[in-house]
Design a protein around this motif. Structure first.
Motif, mmCIF file in Angstrom:
data_model
loop_
_atom_site.group_PDB
_atom_site.id
_atom_site.type_symbol
_atom_site.label_atom_id
_atom_site.label_comp_id
_atom_site.label_asym_id
_atom_site.label_seq_id
_atom_site.Cartn_x
_atom_site.Cartn_y
_atom_site.Cartn_z
ATOM 1 N N THR A 213 0.680 -1.170 -0.183
ATOM 2 C CA THR A 213 0.132 -0.316 0.071
ATOM 3 C C THR A 213 0.732 1.234 0.138
ATOM 4 N N THR A 214 2.135 1.873 0.605
ATOM 5 C CA THR A 214 2.394 2.758 0.704
ATOM 6 C C THR A 214 3.553 2.994 -0.052
ATOM 7 N N ILE A 215 4.143 1.992 -0.942
ATOM 8 C CA ILE A 215 4.833 1.428 -2.105
ATOM 9 C C ILE A 215 4.129 2.147 -3.247
ATOM 10 N N ARG A 216 2.829 1.752 -3.244
ATOM 11 C CA ARG A 216 1.453 2.429 -4.454
ATOM 12 C C ARG A 216 1.517 3.513 -4.030
ATOM 13 N N LEU A 217 1.380 4.326 -2.934
ATOM 14 C CA LEU A 217 0.892 5.279 -2.889
ATOM 15 C C LEU A 217 1.510 6.667 -3.396
ATOM 16 N N SER A 218 3.486 5.782 -2.639
ATOM 17 C CA SER A 218 4.319 6.585 -2.895
ATOM 18 C C SER A 218 4.971 6.568 -4.368
ATOM 19 N N ALA A 219 4.735 5.648 -5.391
ATOM 20 C CA ALA A 219 5.254 5.790 -6.679
ATOM 21 C C ALA A 219 3.879 6.727 -7.500
ATOM 22 N N VAL A 220 2.365 7.034 -7.252
ATOM 23 C CA VAL A 220 1.765 7.926 -7.443
ATOM 24 C C VAL A 220 2.148 9.091 -7.430
ATOM 25 N N ARG A 221 2.726 9.144 -5.882
ATOM 26 C CA ARG A 221 3.271 10.482 -5.421
ATOM 27 C C ARG A 221 4.271 11.004 -6.323
ATOM 28 N N SER A 222 5.023 10.302 -6.676
ATOM 29 C CA SER A 222 6.634 10.593 -6.915
ATOM 30 C C SER A 222 5.462 10.445 -8.909
ATOM 31 N N ALA A 223 4.877 9.983 -10.000
ATOM 32 C CA ALA A 223 3.897 10.433 -10.958
ATOM 33 C C ALA A 223 4.133 11.741 -10.516
ATOM 34 N N LEU A 224 2.338 12.158 -9.771
ATOM 35 C CA LEU A 224 2.326 13.761 -9.915
ATOM 36 C C LEU A 224 3.539 14.246 -9.658
ATOM 37 N N GLU A 225 4.904 14.100 -8.964
ATOM 38 C CA GLU A 225 5.430 14.871 -8.250
ATOM 39 C C GLU A 225 6.526 15.297 -10.141
ATOM 40 N N LEU A 226 6.738 14.060 -11.179
ATOM 41 C CA LEU A 226 7.022 14.331 -11.965
ATOM 42 C C LEU A 226 6.442 15.400 -13.029
ATOM 43 N N LEU A 227 5.382 14.495 -13.196
ATOM 44 C CA LEU A 227 4.502 15.940 -14.376
ATOM 45 C C LEU A 227 4.514 17.469 -13.411
ATOM 46 N N ARG A 228 4.458 17.005 -12.071
ATOM 47 C CA ARG A 228 5.050 18.764 -11.896
ATOM 48 C C ARG A 228 6.074 19.607 -12.701
ATOM 49 N N ASP A 229 7.434 18.494 -12.420
ATOM 50 C CA ASP A 229 8.098 19.022 -12.504
ATOM 51 C C ASP A 229 8.261 19.457 -13.625
ATOM 52 N N VAL A 230 7.695 18.781 -15.204
ATOM 53 C CA VAL A 230 7.852 18.490 -16.079
ATOM 54 C C VAL A 230 6.677 20.094 -16.580
ATOM 55 N N LEU A 231 5.872 20.420 -16.339
ATOM 56 C CA LEU A 231 5.214 21.674 -16.583
ATOM 57 C C LEU A 231 6.028 22.542 -15.447
ATOM 58 N N ASP A 232 6.269 21.979 -14.531
ATOM 59 C CA ASP A 232 7.404 23.636 -14.092
ATOM 60 C C ASP A 232 8.712 24.267 -14.885
ATOM 61 N N GLY A 233 8.691 23.455 -15.531
ATOM 62 C CA GLY A 233 9.221 23.892 -16.730
ATOM 63 C C GLY A 233 8.988 23.661 -18.276
ATOM 64 N N GLU A 234 7.571 23.556 -18.648
ATOM 65 C CA GLU A 234 7.772 24.155 -19.832
ATOM 66 C C GLU A 234 6.774 25.442 -19.197
ATOM 67 N N PRO A 235 6.883 26.556 -20.746
ATOM 68 C CA PRO A 235 5.743 27.866 -20.772
ATOM 69 C C PRO A 235 4.626 27.144 -21.108
ATOM 70 N N HIS A 236 4.129 28.506 -19.600
ATOM 71 C CA HIS A 236 2.334 28.274 -20.609
ATOM 72 C C HIS A 236 1.848 28.290 -21.598
ATOM 73 N N ALA A 237 0.738 28.372 -22.039
ATOM 74 C CA ALA A 237 -0.394 28.373 -23.415
ATOM 75 C C ALA A 237 -0.019 29.542 -23.534
#
Length: 165
Positions: free
Chosen positions: A141-165
Motif C-alpha cells: 500500500t505504501t509503495i503504491r501510494l508513494s509511486a502515485v506521488r512520484s508520478a504526480l511530482e514528475l508531471l508537476r516538474d515537467v509542467l514547471d519547466g515548460e512555458p504556459h500556453a
C-alpha cells in the motif's frame, strides 16, 4: 505523505494543466488504477483529465499502449524505457497533451529481477519526455501510494519547466 496530501498534489497539477489549456492521460501498472483515481479526486478534474489505462499484465502494455514487444522482451516490464513508451502510448491513444506512466514492483515478490519498491515514472509531453527511477520502501500500500506521488511530482516538474500556453 497521506492520501489527502497526494490528492492536494493532484489538484495542484490540474491547476497547472488548466493554465496551459492542457490535458493528461495516465498509464499505470503496479498502482492498478490508483493514479487515475487520484487524478479524478479533485473537483473539476474532468477539465484536464482524459482517462487512464491500467495495463497490469505485461502483454497489455503492448496491445493497449503500443509498447514494442521486443522492448518488453529485452528489458522486462519494469524499466525506464518501458515507462517512457507507456507514457507516449497513453498520450497518443487518449489524445492528451501529456501522458504520465508508472511501472514497477509493489511486492512482496520481485519481478523481472527487480526488488519490491523499484518504480519507474515517466511523462511524455508535446516536446519531450522525462523518466525518473525511484526506490521506494514499505508495504504494498505504501509503495503504491508513494509511486502515485512520484508520478504526480514528475508531471508537476515537467509542467514547471515548460512555458504556459
Amino acid at each position: 505523505m497521506t492520501g489527502d496530501d497526494v490528492t492536494a498534489l493532484a489538484a495542484d497539477v490540474h491547476k497547472r494543466l488548466a493554465v496551459r489549456d492542457a490535458t493528461v492521460a495516465a498509464a499505470e501498472s503496479l498502482t492498478g488504477g490508483l493514479l487515475g483515481a487520484t487524478l479524478t479526486a479533485p473537483p473539476g478534474a474532468s477539465r484536464t483529465f482524459r482517462g487512464a489505462v491500467v495495463a497490469y499484465a505485461t502483454d497489455l502494455k503492448e496491445s493497449l499502449l503500443g509498447v514494442p514487444g521486443p522492448l518488453l522482451a529485452a528489458e522486462g516490464a519494469v524499466s525506464a524505457q518501458v515507462a517512457a513508451a507507456m507514457a507516449a502510448g497513453v498520450r497518443d491513444r487518449l489524445e492528451a497533451t501529456y501522458g504520465v506512466a508508472l511501472t514497477g514492483v509493489a511486492g512482496p515478490d520481485s519481478q523481472d529481477d527487480q526488488p519490491p519498491g523499484t518504480v519507474f515514472v515517466a511523462v511524455a509531453g508535446p516536446d519531450d519526455g522525462q523518466v525518473r527511477g525511484v526506490n521506494l520502501s514499505g508495504d504494498r500500500t505504501t509503495i503504491r501510494l508513494s509511486a502515485v506521488r512520484s508520478a504526480l511530482e514528475l508531471l508537476r516538474d515537467v509542467l514547471d519547466g515548460e512555458p504556459h500556453a
